[in-house]
Write a protein that holds these residues in place. Structure first.
Motif, PDB file in Angstrom:
ATOM      1  N   ARG A   1      -5.117   0.347  -2.592  1.00 52.92           N
ATOM      2  CA  ARG A   1      -3.870   0.179  -2.116  1.00 52.92           C
ATOM      3  C   ARG A   1      -3.301   1.706  -1.984  1.00 52.92           C
ATOM      4  NH1 ARG A   1      -0.801  -2.947  -7.117  1.00 52.92           N
ATOM      5  NH2 ARG A   1      -2.036  -1.169  -8.044  1.00 52.92           N
TER       6      ARG A   1
ATOM      7  N   GLU B   1       0.805  -1.191   0.036  1.00 50.55           N
ATOM      8  CA  GLU B   1      -0.023   0.194  -0.094  1.00 50.55           C
ATOM      9  C   GLU B   1       0.928   1.237   0.188  1.00 50.55           C
ATOM     10  OE1 GLU B   1      -2.409   0.169   3.248  1.00 50.55           O
ATOM     11  OE2 GLU B   1      -0.800   0.630   4.896  1.00 50.55           O
TER      12      GLU B   1
ATOM     13  N   THR C   1       0.142   2.805   9.171  1.00 52.47           N
ATOM     14  CA  THR C   1      -0.136   1.378   8.686  1.00 52.47           C
ATOM     15  C   THR C   1       0.323   0.298   9.516  1.00 52.47           C
ATOM     16  OG1 THR C   1       1.037   0.267   6.593  1.00 52.47           O
ATOM     17  CG2 THR C   1       2.350   1.524   7.858  1.00 52.47           C
TER      18      THR C   1
END
Length: 365
Positions: A61, A36, A84
């Motif tokens: 993504r 991503e 993330t």
């Protein structure tokens, strides 16, 4: 869906002309991988964030974090890296000067040695290069790298690289100690570690920027020096306060120069000359602090600047009264000599001005 393997954090400011091509190159370089891209945009006026949101609706993504009221590459990277869940996190620029294909070599270095904390793409390692840089820019970069190496005390060829990959677990250990100051997140990461990080370097051929303007300017160079100060002395005297105090000292010089011009050369009487000189010095200090000390919170627009200037002048006026009052009290009560009394008054005024202006002038963002 495959488990997420890699996150690429990409800070942006006015990169609308580059992000679509960058995503295309990431797609090619990371084909078959679960990745991503986390774009962290500092409210770009060219619509970078809006463009990325349109792309994110078509490609899961792509993620977008748009920051309002604050700016700075290092702090943007920190926010993106903490957002993330990927086990590996890379940081790279959005201007196409970093080749996404190098991501595979960075990950390969980490996979080959479990003891490594991070892998760094180096322009100055064997096989790397700076492209068509002018000699002046190359000399500046090499000088900055040598200065950074003195602080790091590490055998690193490119301590100012903006392209690296780190294990997420290690980064999260370091995150509470990061300063977020300046444009060199790698320097922040390396100096935050209490135990020296184990790293490897892979060569990077730096490409030229084709679209948009470079973010390198004199303020960026100054922020590099500020970041070094923060790591060496920031634990003793907070960096922002040190900058505020230095600008205050420069303001004293501005005040005396204006007073000399108005009172000595223009023939004004002392009181009007002193009043105008004080106002001029306050104005100088306000705009310089807005540009440097509070760069991450700086005020924009005529209304915000006027309101900020008025509040700054009000705070500093009270600070001046505190300066005189403390100095007079210490001297008249014979607690201190004249010089010590004066310096005590200056210190009290500096702390007052810093604390109140941080809260009321640059605190509303």
């Amino acid at each position: 869906m495959r488990p997420l393997e890699l996150a690429i954090v990409i800070p942006t400011f006015n990169e609308a002309g580059n992000v679509m091509e960058l995503i295309r190159r990431l797609d090619v370089a990371l084909a078959g991988r679960a990745w991503e891209a986390v774009f962290v945009d500092d409210a770009s006026p060219d619509g970078t964030a809006a463009l990325l949101r349109d792309l994110a609706r078509q490609d899961r993504r792509i993620r977008v974090i748009e920051r309002l009221g604050r700016r700075g590459l290092s702090s943007a990277c920190i926010e993106g890296m903490l957002a993330t869940g990927a086990p590996l996190i890379a940081v790279m620029d959005a201007d196409l000067q970093h080749d996404p294909a190098v991501l595979n070599r960075l990950e390969g270095a980490l996979d080959a040695d479990p003891e490594l904390d991070l892998a760094i793409a180096s322009r100055f390692a064997e096989g790397g290069g700076t492209g068509d840089w002018e000699q002046e820019r190359l000399a500046k970069s090499e000088t900055a790298s040598r200065i950074a190496q003195l602080v790091l005390k590490a055998d690193l060829t490119d301590p100012l690289s903006g392209f690296f990959m780190i294990r997420a677990a290690r980064f999260r250990e370091l995150a509470p100690r990061l300063s977020g100051i300046g444009f060199k997140i790698l320097l922040d990461v390396l100096t935050a570690a209490r135990r020296p990080l184990v790293f490897a370097e892979v060569p990077l051929q730096f490409h030229r920027r084709e679209v948009g303007e470079s973010k390198l300017d004199h303020v960026v160079a100054l922020e590099f020096l500020i970041a070094l100060y923060d790591r060496v002395f920031g634990r003793y005297v907070p960096t922002r306060f040190a900058m505020f105090a230095v600008i205050g000292g420069i303001g004293v010089v501005v005040h005396m120069c204006l007073l000399g011009l108005l009172y000595g050369l223009a023939g004004m009487t002392f009181l009007p000359a002193q009043t105008l000189a004080t106002l001029g010095a306050m104005t100088f200090n306000f705009f310089l602090n807005n540009a440097l000390t509070y760069r991450d919170r700086r005020l924009h627009g005529a209304r915000a600047l006027v309101r900020g200037w008025l509040s700054f002048c009000a705070v500093c006026s009270v600070g001046a009264l505190a300066n005189v009052g403390v100095a007079a009290f210490l001297f008249e009560e014979r607690y201190a000599y004249a010089t010590v009394s004066a310096l005590s008054g200056i210190l009290v005024a500096a702390v007052w001005n810093y604390a109140l202006s941080s809260r009321f002038t640059w605190g509303r963002y």
